[in-house]
Every structure is written in C-alpha cells, then in structure tokens.
Write a protein that holds these residues in place. Structure first.
Motif, short mmCIF file in Angstrom:
data_model
loop_
_atom_site.label_atom_id
_atom_site.label_comp_id
_atom_site.label_asym_id
_atom_site.label_seq_id
_atom_site.Cartn_x
_atom_site.Cartn_y
_atom_site.Cartn_z
N LYS A 1 -56.74 -29.18 -88.21
CA LYS A 1 -56.04 -29.96 -87.19
C LYS A 1 -54.73 -29.23 -86.85
CE LYS A 1 -59.06 -33.36 -88.01
NZ LYS A 1 -59.93 -32.73 -89.03
N TRP A 2 -54.73 -28.56 -85.70
CA TRP A 2 -53.60 -27.71 -85.31
C TRP A 2 -52.69 -28.42 -84.30
CZ3 TRP A 2 -52.17 -22.77 -86.87
CH2 TRP A 2 -53.06 -22.11 -87.72
N PHE A 3 -51.41 -28.33 -84.53
CA PHE A 3 -50.40 -28.76 -83.57
C PHE A 3 -49.87 -27.50 -82.89
CE2 PHE A 3 -45.69 -30.01 -83.14
CZ PHE A 3 -45.88 -30.51 -81.87
N ILE A 4 -49.99 -27.42 -81.55
CA ILE A 4 -49.55 -26.26 -80.78
C ILE A 4 -48.21 -26.60 -80.14
CG2 ILE A 4 -50.23 -24.52 -79.10
CD1 ILE A 4 -52.28 -25.00 -81.35
N ALA A 5 -47.17 -25.89 -80.51
CA ALA A 5 -45.82 -26.19 -80.05
C ALA A 5 -45.25 -25.02 -79.27
CB ALA A 5 -44.92 -26.53 -81.24
N GLY A 6 -44.20 -25.31 -78.49
CA GLY A 6 -43.53 -24.26 -77.72
C GLY A 6 -42.88 -24.84 -76.49
N ARG A 7 -42.00 -24.06 -75.87
CA ARG A 7 -41.32 -24.48 -74.64
C ARG A 7 -42.29 -24.51 -73.48
NH1 ARG A 7 -36.07 -23.46 -73.71
NH2 ARG A 7 -36.62 -24.48 -71.76
N ASN A 8 -41.91 -25.24 -72.41
CA ASN A 8 -42.69 -25.18 -71.17
C ASN A 8 -42.80 -23.74 -70.71
OD1 ASN A 8 -41.12 -28.22 -70.12
ND2 ASN A 8 -43.22 -28.02 -70.79
N GLY A 9 -44.02 -23.32 -70.35
CA GLY A 9 -44.24 -21.97 -69.88
C GLY A 9 -44.49 -20.96 -70.99
N SER B 1 -44.19 -18.52 -78.18
CA SER B 1 -43.01 -18.10 -77.45
C SER B 1 -43.38 -16.88 -76.63
CB SER B 1 -41.87 -17.74 -78.42
OG SER B 1 -40.74 -17.28 -77.72
N ASP B 2 -43.18 -16.97 -75.31
CA ASP B 2 -43.47 -15.83 -74.42
C ASP B 2 -44.91 -15.36 -74.55
OD1 ASP B 2 -41.57 -15.15 -72.65
OD2 ASP B 2 -40.55 -13.72 -73.93
N SER B 3 -45.85 -16.32 -74.56
CA SER B 3 -47.29 -16.02 -74.61
C SER B 3 -47.70 -15.28 -75.88
CB SER B 3 -47.72 -15.21 -73.38
OG SER B 3 -47.49 -15.93 -72.19
N GLY C 1 -45.83 -27.82 -67.21
CA GLY C 1 -44.44 -28.24 -67.35
C GLY C 1 -43.53 -27.61 -66.31
N ASN C 2 -43.71 -26.31 -66.03
CA ASN C 2 -42.90 -25.66 -65.01
C ASN C 2 -43.22 -26.18 -63.62
OD1 ASN C 2 -41.45 -24.17 -66.83
ND2 ASN C 2 -42.56 -22.27 -66.51
N ASP D 1 -41.08 -30.31 -72.17
CA ASP D 1 -40.66 -30.23 -73.56
C ASP D 1 -39.28 -30.91 -73.70
OD1 ASP D 1 -38.65 -28.39 -72.74
OD2 ASP D 1 -40.02 -26.71 -73.02
N ALA D 2 -38.81 -30.99 -74.94
CA ALA D 2 -37.57 -31.72 -75.21
C ALA D 2 -36.38 -31.13 -74.46
CB ALA D 2 -37.30 -31.74 -76.72
#
Length: 471
Positions: A32-40, A205-207, A398-399, A426-427
């Motif tokens: 069960k993976w949580f995928i996190a990161g900024r928009n884009g 982060s950055d793909s 998100g963008n 994102d936050a």
C-alpha cells in the motif's frame, strides 16, 4: 509478497516536450503505497505510467498488471469521452450510462457492491445518468465501482476530493474494510487523512523519486512536513487593468433570489429559496454532496435553464428580460470542477489566464499588451512563469487548477465564485490560493462566494454561511 511492478532507470515520454524519470521503483503485490510530492512533481504521471505503460526511452518497465482500476479526475473524463465516442447524435441529446450499469460493468463482488451502495446511500442514484451527477456524487460512484471490483491493483488519485466530510469518513472506513490484499497506489494531498493501512511512501520531486521505502503513517506525516516548505504568505496582487465594464451601484444587490424552486425529475433541490448577496458581503456555501450547491451557482452564472423560470435578479438584470449571458459573465470570475472538465481547447498556459478577460474557454482575439503583462504577473505569482508557452493540457491537474484560479482572479471581478477551488492542490499551493483570496477580499472590490467541503478552507474574512440540505 511477490514482485509486481519494476521500473529500472526508466525514462518515459510524457509529451513532445517532456519526459518522466529516470526512475527506479519496485512494487510488490499487496503493498500500500502513498505517493507524495508538490503539484507538478509527476504524481499523476507516475500513476498513468503504471496504468497504461508508455514509450520507454531508456531503462525498462515491466510487470504492470492488466486488472487496474483508477479513481481520478482523468478516469472520470475518460468515461465521459467513452460515452461521446459511442454516440453519434448531438451532446444535448446524449443521456449516457446509468449509475447502475457503470457500477456493475467491472464484474464486482456482489456482497461488497451492495454494502458500499448502502454506505454511500447511492440507491436513489442508480437510475440516474452518470454524466448528470454532481462532483461529489461522481466521486462516490467511481470509488464504489473501483473498490467493489475484483481488480488486483487500485490507483486512487485524490479519491476524497469533492466529498463532504461525512462521505470522506465513509470512504476511508470502506477502504480499511475492503482493500484487503489489493495493491494500492494512493495520491492524497491531505496528509492528515493518510490511512493507517499505508505501509510505504514514495516522494516525487521534479519527475524523479527523491525517496521511497516503508513508513508508518504517523512518521510519514512528520517527515512530509519537513520535505515541503509550507507557507500561506502571498505577494501583493497584480494591479487590475482599467475596466470598460459598466460600474455597479453599491446600493444594489449583486444577486437576489426570490422563492426559487428547482426540481429534477423526482428530486426537489430548492423550494422557496430566498437569498441576497450584497456588495462586500462574502458567503460560504456548504452542504452535503447532492444538496444543490453546484445548481445554485449555475443559477447565478446563467448555466442553468432554471434561472429563466424563477424570480432572479443578477447585477441588476432580471433574468429572462432580454439580457445576454455576456452581460452577466462580465462581472463574474468562476472556478469549478465542471469548468476544469470543460476547459479542453488547445492553448498555452498563458492563454488560459488571458481568457479570463474574455470570459471564454480559449482565446479567440488578439490580447492587448497590458493583458499579456497582467498574465505574466499572475504566472509569476503562482510560480509558473517558465511554463508560459507550454500546453495547458500537458500540465498536472494541480497546476491546471492553479491556472484556472488565476484566470478567475485576473480581472478582479465584482463577484468571484469559487466552487471547490483547492481540489488537487498540495498544502503549499492551497495556502497560496487561500492567501490570495484573503488579499482580494481585503481589497474591497470583489465579493466572494466560496464553496468547500474542506474544514481547512474556512476563510476568516467570510462570516456568512448558506447551508443546503439534500432533499
């Protein structure tokens, strides 16, 4: 557990101008993976790669399963597009698939489907057409359809977005009860809602994968806050351009509804609704999924035919008295999931913001130098200057949402209508958008009408609430 998906230094084509990777990642069956990161950062792109594959420029991608079910804005759009492709007539005659048919087409586990229909109270919707549902109702149907299926992998890209608080609780509880041994990839911008059954985290982060590994939800929340710098501070808003729109009287209501009644077949949404929006008096509209919030907004924007069958005055125009839709929209800035779904014309990131000056989906006339300059200022404010000439369609969800918010704000309108504007943000960007709205309110030129299910989006400057109850 057995190895399921392997990405080995894989670099994949995302568009003509963008690649994703290189990325190395192993997913084992049942994780069960949580995928996190900024928009884009590439979260949705990563899920799409796992779901559909892609043209691998370097490295290798293998083991992608066939029975994957996705809950996302893109999955919703794909189902709507499928209906259009299967129908030869005009869009306004297209009824589309019923909710009941959609829920059963993935060969669900009958007992699970029956229980989920009960939990989400979908029984009254089973005969309705999927394309006619509200944003929240749509998300419930997609969620139930996926969770009840016998698929081996679930991809959940913001599965709680658009759901009211009660429905979010039902969704999280249902996942805990029925996710079982399925492999799950979960994108969730609200880290506070991170389920306890998540056992791995990947941070993009950055793909590229900046981190991957096992992690408990409590530790993940603390760690993620360290990975992303949060802020709710925003720069000053760009100076609005001089406007040729006729000025409104400060003494006249922007919107006045008198004994409004709206009914759809066997559903009564409003019966004798009276409501007035005065200049400078800001409103938050709340209510459960299906209570009529989006319909209420469409009465104001003129996108509902019911605005002509009710006693409704908008910006001094009595609806149905010969006014044009453009006379109404010149005073409005608008963001909604429906607009996001409909904004599918080809165009650049810059042109999306400029289209806010013309109240159009796309730009069909040459913008002025001041309009282009204003668009540049807004791109700088939301951190997308470098994407100016990139296609809007190739931006992350998100963008795209950030750009549509800038489009609504660019003319700093008399009435700003925000229907769940922070979905998919994102936050960091949620804090940015809320700060921008607060600054707009403080400028005393724009009245804000705000719809949100999220308790974090309560704005201190909005003191008035209209709460709608489902029929």
């Amino acid at each position: 557990m057995s190895q399921l998906v392997t990405l080995d230094q894989a670099t994949v084509t995302v568009s003509e101008t963008r690649t994703f990777g290189p990325i190395s990642w192993q997913i084992e069956s049942g994780q069960k993976w949580f995928i996190a990161g900024r928009n884009g950062s590439g979260k949705s792109v990563l899920l799409e790669l796992i779901e559909r594959g892609g043209r691998v420029l370097a490295g290798a991608a293998s083991g992608i399963p066939q029975d994957v079910v996705v809950v996302s804005a893109a999955a919703h759009l794909a189902l709507i597009d499928r209906e259009r492709r299967q129908y030869d007539g005009p869009d306004d005659k297209l009824e589309g698939t019923s909710v009941a048919d959609l829920l059963t087409e993935l060969k669900p586990v009958d007992t699970v489907l029956t229980e989920l229909i009960r939990r989400f109270q979908l029984q009254p919707l089973l005969r309705q057409r999927f394309r006619q549902l509200s944003t929240g109702e749509t998300k419930k149907v997609l969620f139930v359809r996926a969770l009840a299926s016998e698929c081996s992998m679930l991809m959940l890209d913001e599965p709680l977005a658009g759901l009211d608080a009660a429905s979010q609780a039902v969704a999280l509880g249902s996942l805990a009860d029925f996710v079982g041994d399925k492999t799950v990839l979960l994108v969730l911008n609200d880290w506070a809602a991170l389920p306890d059954w998540v056992d791995h985290v990947a941070y993009l982060s950055d793909s590229r994968l900046a981190y991957q590994g096992p992690m408990k939800p409590a530790a993940a929340r603390s760690w993620l806050h360290q990975m992303v710098v949060l802020t709710n501070d925003a720069q000053a808003l760009p100076t609005p351009l001089p406007s040729s729109v006729p000025a409104l009287s400060a003494e006249q209501a922007l919107v006045e509804m008198r004994n409004v009644c709206v009914r759809f077949e066997d559903r009564q949404l409003f019966d004798g609704l009276n409501w007035r929006i005065d200049p400078g008096v800001h409103w938050q509209v709340s209510g459960a999924n299906g209570s009529g919030k989006t319909t209420l907004l469409s009465l104001i924007t003129g996108d509902s035919p019911h605005c002509y069958t009710n006693d409704l005055t908008v910006f001094g125009f009595k609806r149905g008295s010969g006014e044009s839709i453009w006379q109404i929209k010149q005073y409005i800035g608008y963001v909604s999931s429906a607009l996001h779904l409909a904004y599918r014309v080809s165009g650049t990131v810059e042109s999306v913001i400029i289209s806010g000056f013309f109240d159009s989906v796309g730009v069909y006339q040459r913008p002025t130098a001041p309009q282009k300059s204003a668009a540049s200022a807004w791109l700088a404010l939301i951190g997308l200057t470098q994407a100016r000439q990139q296609p809007f369609a190739q931006q992350s969800y998100g963008n795209q949402r950030l750009l549509l918010i800038a489009r609504a704000l660019v003319k700093q309108p008399a009435l700003l209508i925000l229907d769940e504007p922070c979905l998919g943000l994102d936050a960091f960007n949620r804090g940015l958008v809320l700060a921008l709205i607060e600054k707009l309110i403080q400028g005393n030129q724009t009245t804000v009408l705000y719809v949100s299910h999220d308790h974090r989006d309560q704005l201190p400057s909005i003191e008035n609430t209209l709460h709608l109850e489902p029929s």
